[in-house]
Design a protein around this motif. Structure first.
Motif, mmCIF file in Angstrom:
data_model
loop_
_atom_site.group_PDB
_atom_site.id
_atom_site.type_symbol
_atom_site.label_atom_id
_atom_site.label_comp_id
_atom_site.label_asym_id
_atom_site.label_seq_id
_atom_site.Cartn_x
_atom_site.Cartn_y
_atom_site.Cartn_z
ATOM 1 N N GLU A 70 0.820 -1.211 0.000
ATOM 2 C CA GLU A 70 0.000 0.000 0.000
ATOM 3 C C GLU A 70 0.856 1.263 0.000
ATOM 4 N N ILE A 71 1.929 1.266 0.792
ATOM 5 C CA ILE A 71 2.845 2.412 0.811
ATOM 6 C C ILE A 71 3.505 2.584 -0.551
ATOM 7 N N TYR A 72 3.880 1.461 -1.148
ATOM 8 C CA TYR A 72 4.518 1.490 -2.457
ATOM 9 C C TYR A 72 3.586 2.080 -3.515
ATOM 10 N N ILE A 73 2.327 1.664 -3.495
ATOM 11 C CA ILE A 73 1.352 2.162 -4.471
ATOM 12 C C ILE A 73 1.090 3.656 -4.273
ATOM 13 N N GLU A 74 1.026 4.094 -3.016
ATOM 14 C CA GLU A 74 0.838 5.525 -2.750
ATOM 15 C C GLU A 74 1.992 6.345 -3.305
ATOM 16 N N THR A 75 3.194 5.826 -3.165
ATOM 17 C CA THR A 75 4.365 6.535 -3.672
ATOM 18 C C THR A 75 4.376 6.561 -5.191
ATOM 19 N N LEU A 76 3.854 5.499 -5.804
ATOM 20 C CA LEU A 76 3.770 5.463 -7.265
ATOM 21 C C LEU A 76 2.970 6.640 -7.798
ATOM 22 N N GLN A 77 1.889 6.934 -7.119
ATOM 23 C CA GLN A 77 0.993 7.986 -7.596
ATOM 24 C C GLN A 77 1.639 9.363 -7.548
ATOM 25 N N GLU A 78 2.649 9.525 -6.677
ATOM 26 C CA GLU A 78 3.309 10.819 -6.557
ATOM 27 C C GLU A 78 4.217 11.128 -7.745
ATOM 28 N N VAL A 79 4.642 10.097 -8.456
ATOM 29 C CA VAL A 79 5.547 10.320 -9.588
ATOM 30 C C VAL A 79 4.906 9.908 -10.908
ATOM 31 N N SER A 80 3.601 9.731 -10.929
ATOM 32 C CA SER A 80 2.934 9.206 -12.120
ATOM 33 C C SER A 80 2.955 10.171 -13.291
ATOM 34 N N GLU A 81 3.244 11.470 -13.013
ATOM 35 C CA GLU A 81 3.229 12.421 -14.119
ATOM 36 C C GLU A 81 4.513 12.384 -14.937
ATOM 37 N N TYR A 82 5.564 11.738 -14.442
ATOM 38 C CA TYR A 82 6.810 11.682 -15.186
ATOM 39 C C TYR A 82 6.695 10.696 -16.342
ATOM 40 N N ARG A 83 7.494 10.882 -17.355
ATOM 41 C CA ARG A 83 7.416 10.037 -18.535
ATOM 42 C C ARG A 83 8.782 9.463 -18.874
ATOM 43 N N ILE A 84 8.828 8.784 -19.963
ATOM 44 C CA ILE A 84 10.003 8.018 -20.357
ATOM 45 C C ILE A 84 11.264 8.872 -20.457
ATOM 46 N N PHE A 85 11.123 10.158 -20.872
ATOM 47 C CA PHE A 85 12.304 10.981 -21.091
ATOM 48 C C PHE A 85 12.980 11.382 -19.784
ATOM 49 N N TYR A 86 12.330 11.119 -18.649
ATOM 50 C CA TYR A 86 12.937 11.425 -17.363
ATOM 51 C C TYR A 86 14.221 10.616 -17.143
ATOM 52 N N ILE A 87 14.267 9.418 -17.691
ATOM 53 C CA ILE A 87 15.447 8.573 -17.437
ATOM 54 C C ILE A 87 16.640 8.977 -18.299
ATOM 55 N N PHE A 88 16.424 9.872 -19.293
ATOM 56 C CA PHE A 88 17.541 10.321 -20.128
ATOM 57 C C PHE A 88 18.267 11.474 -19.438
ATOM 58 N N GLN A 89 18.860 11.171 -18.304
ATOM 59 C CA GLN A 89 19.652 12.126 -17.568
ATOM 60 C C GLN A 89 21.072 11.573 -17.433
ATOM 61 N N ARG A 90 21.988 12.480 -17.144
ATOM 62 C CA ARG A 90 23.392 12.075 -17.090
ATOM 63 C C ARG A 90 23.639 11.008 -16.034
ATOM 64 N N LYS A 91 22.914 11.094 -14.919
ATOM 65 C CA LYS A 91 23.157 10.135 -13.841
ATOM 66 C C LYS A 91 22.716 8.719 -14.208
ATOM 67 N N TYR A 92 21.865 8.598 -15.238
ATOM 68 C CA TYR A 92 21.417 7.271 -15.667
ATOM 69 C C TYR A 92 22.178 6.763 -16.898
ATOM 70 N N ALA A 93 23.109 7.565 -17.422
ATOM 71 C CA ALA A 93 23.762 7.226 -18.690
ATOM 72 C C ALA A 93 24.499 5.888 -18.628
ATOM 73 N N GLN A 94 25.246 5.664 -17.541
ATOM 74 C CA GLN A 94 26.024 4.429 -17.447
ATOM 75 C C GLN A 94 25.110 3.206 -17.371
ATOM 76 N N ALA A 95 24.050 3.321 -16.568
ATOM 77 C CA ALA A 95 23.130 2.188 -16.425
ATOM 78 C C ALA A 95 22.456 1.851 -17.747
ATOM 79 N N LEU A 96 22.007 2.875 -18.472
ATOM 80 C CA LEU A 96 21.351 2.644 -19.760
ATOM 81 C C LEU A 96 22.332 2.061 -20.775
ATOM 82 N N THR A 97 23.563 2.589 -20.765
ATOM 83 C CA THR A 97 24.560 2.096 -21.717
ATOM 84 C C THR A 97 24.886 0.635 -21.460
ATOM 85 N N VAL A 98 25.090 0.289 -20.200
ATOM 86 C CA VAL A 98 25.430 -1.100 -19.858
ATOM 87 C C VAL A 98 24.259 -2.027 -20.146
ATOM 88 N N GLY A 99 23.091 -1.675 -19.611
ATOM 89 C CA GLY A 99 21.933 -2.557 -19.754
ATOM 90 C C GLY A 99 21.486 -2.736 -21.190
#
Length: 425
Positions: A238-267
């Motif tokens: 229930e706590i997890y689902i409540e937290t989901l709703q707080e970030v539901s407005e973000y979209r796919i382009f949110y992960i294209f940030q410098r801090k995620y570059a290494q993870a995306l490149t490796v994966g």
């Protein structure tokens, strides 16, 4: 409410203390069993075109180009399935999505079984591909969501093992059965899953997400056992689902940030290299490759099936003992050597060298490639994708935006698969 410019961490269930049962319940085992029937369908569909090639081309009079289209349409359908897998799973639930897989699979296999021309073959193959693309996301997600933390890794690893079983069994059975009978047998796992899903609960996390708290508690109680204390796990969901709703407005382009570059490149890089290695070309057309080299397609298919199954079983035990990176290096090195041997064999054939040498090199190359690929490159990129996603703090990992790394992996894999098949043709 958080903003995209600020560090945010979602309190995942995996990062909190959980009260989980020590025993495996019968409902949990049934849920996992009927779910991995979708993984078997995956392996069955991928390997079908290899043993069926000569029979289909001879009986229906297809040209090589027409049969190549038939084989490649699995990738096209898989791309479509991967594109909408997350939406379907969120809209109608995990069980509902698996029913879609089964219906697409049954119709696809029936279309192939009844085919008298190329168009019905292609339609069936396209539908099978759609089911495969959908299954590659829905099956592991459902298993992860119904399984307690202390059992989750082992249960999810069953997906790759069952895919290998589906491929191996199809190679072996395909050496003795007609292509129509082989297609008919392919519908059995779909029918089994279609009926079996009525006997198991829906994912508790999905039920909580759509606001069905009572159904979520009932499903969780069935999965954990009649006398199990589920209060801790229920509150965490229930706590997890409540937290989901707080970030539901973000979209796919949110992960294209410098801090995620290494993870995306490796994966995602591992996903691309996994497919550019040539697994799908060998899986789709192994019989044809062996025959053109003068080797026995029957012996090659059976040997490859046995080696593939053994390598996948070994990978389950070796992965945690030796680590992901060493196993990947060994796997990639062996697959590279095997690819060199296969290429060398056909080069020698062009120079009219001994047929025995060419056939032996091709046979050894395909068997060695299958073994080394299965022990590392086959499954580890999927595990690394999930692990780097979590370590890199991708927001909302399992739902919403956090699903993007997983779906990127599917799209990456299927696009690379399509590219390699076109290069092979």
């Amino acid at each position: 409410m958080g903003t995209p410019g600020r560090e945010m961490r979602i309190p995942l269930l995996e990062e909190q203390e959980e009260v989980v049962p020590d025993r495996i319940t019968s409902v949990l085992v049934l849920s996992a069993f009927f779910a991995v029937c979708g993984s078997y369908v995956f392996g069955n569909a991928v390997s079908y075109s290899s043993p069926a090639e000569s029979g289909i081309m001879d009986e229906l009079g297809l040209s090589l180009a027409e049969y190549s289209v038939f084989g490649s349409l699995l990738t096209v359908g898989g791309l479509l399935g991967a594109l909408c897998s997350g939406k379907i799973a969120d809209l109608i639930g995990r069980r509902g999505a698996m029913w879609v897989i089964d219906v697409a699979g049954i119709i696809g296999w029936c279309a192939i079984f009844l085919s008298e021309s190329a168009w019905s073959l292609d339609l069936g193959r396209l539908l099978l591909g759609f089911g495969v693309g959908l299954a590659s996301y829905v099956v592991p997600v459902y298993i992860a969501e119904v399984t307690p933390k202390n059992l989750r890794g082992g249960f999810v690893s069953l997906c790759m093992l069952v895919i290998a079983c589906g491929m191996s069994m199809t190679y072996i059975i395909g050496t003795v059965l007609n292509w129509r009978i082989l297609a008919c047998l392919g519908s059995i796992p779909c029918l089994l899953q279609l009926v079996g899903l009525f006997l198991v609960p829906e994912s508790p996390r999905w039920l909580a997400k759509i606001g069905r708290e009572r159904d979520m508690e009932a499903a969780l109680q069935r999965l954990r056992g009649k006398n199990a204390d589920i209060s801790k796990e229920t509150s965490e969901i229930e706590i997890y689902i409540e937290t989901l709703q707080e970030v539901s407005e973000y979209r796919i382009f949110y992960i294209f940030q410098r801090k995620y570059a290494q993870a995306l490149t490796v994966g995602l890089g591992l996903m691309v290299f996994q497919q550019l290695g040539g697994l799908n070309a060998y899986a789709f057309y192994m019989s044809s490759i062996l025959e053109r080299a003068g080797a026995s397609s029957t012996a090659g298919s059976i040997t490859t099936a046995i080696v593939q199954l053994a390598a996948n079983i070994a990978a389950v035990f070796l992965m945690d003992k030796f680590g992901r990176r060493p196993l990947l290096l060994v796997s990639a090195s062996g697959a590279c050597l095997a690819g060199f041997l296969i290429g060398l064999s056909f080069l020698l054939q062009d120079y009219h060298q001994s047929t025995d040498v060419v056939s032996a090199l091709t046979f050894i190359g395909i068997v060695v490639f299958t073994g080394f690929f299965s022990i590392g490159l086959g499954g580890i990129p999927w595990i690394i994708m999930a692990e780097v996603s979590e370590k890199s703090d991708f927001p909302n990992k399992r739902e919403g935006i956090g699903r993007e790394p997983s779906e990127f992996g599917q799209l990456d894999r299927l696009l690379a698969c399509g590219l390699h098949i076109q290069l092979f043709l």
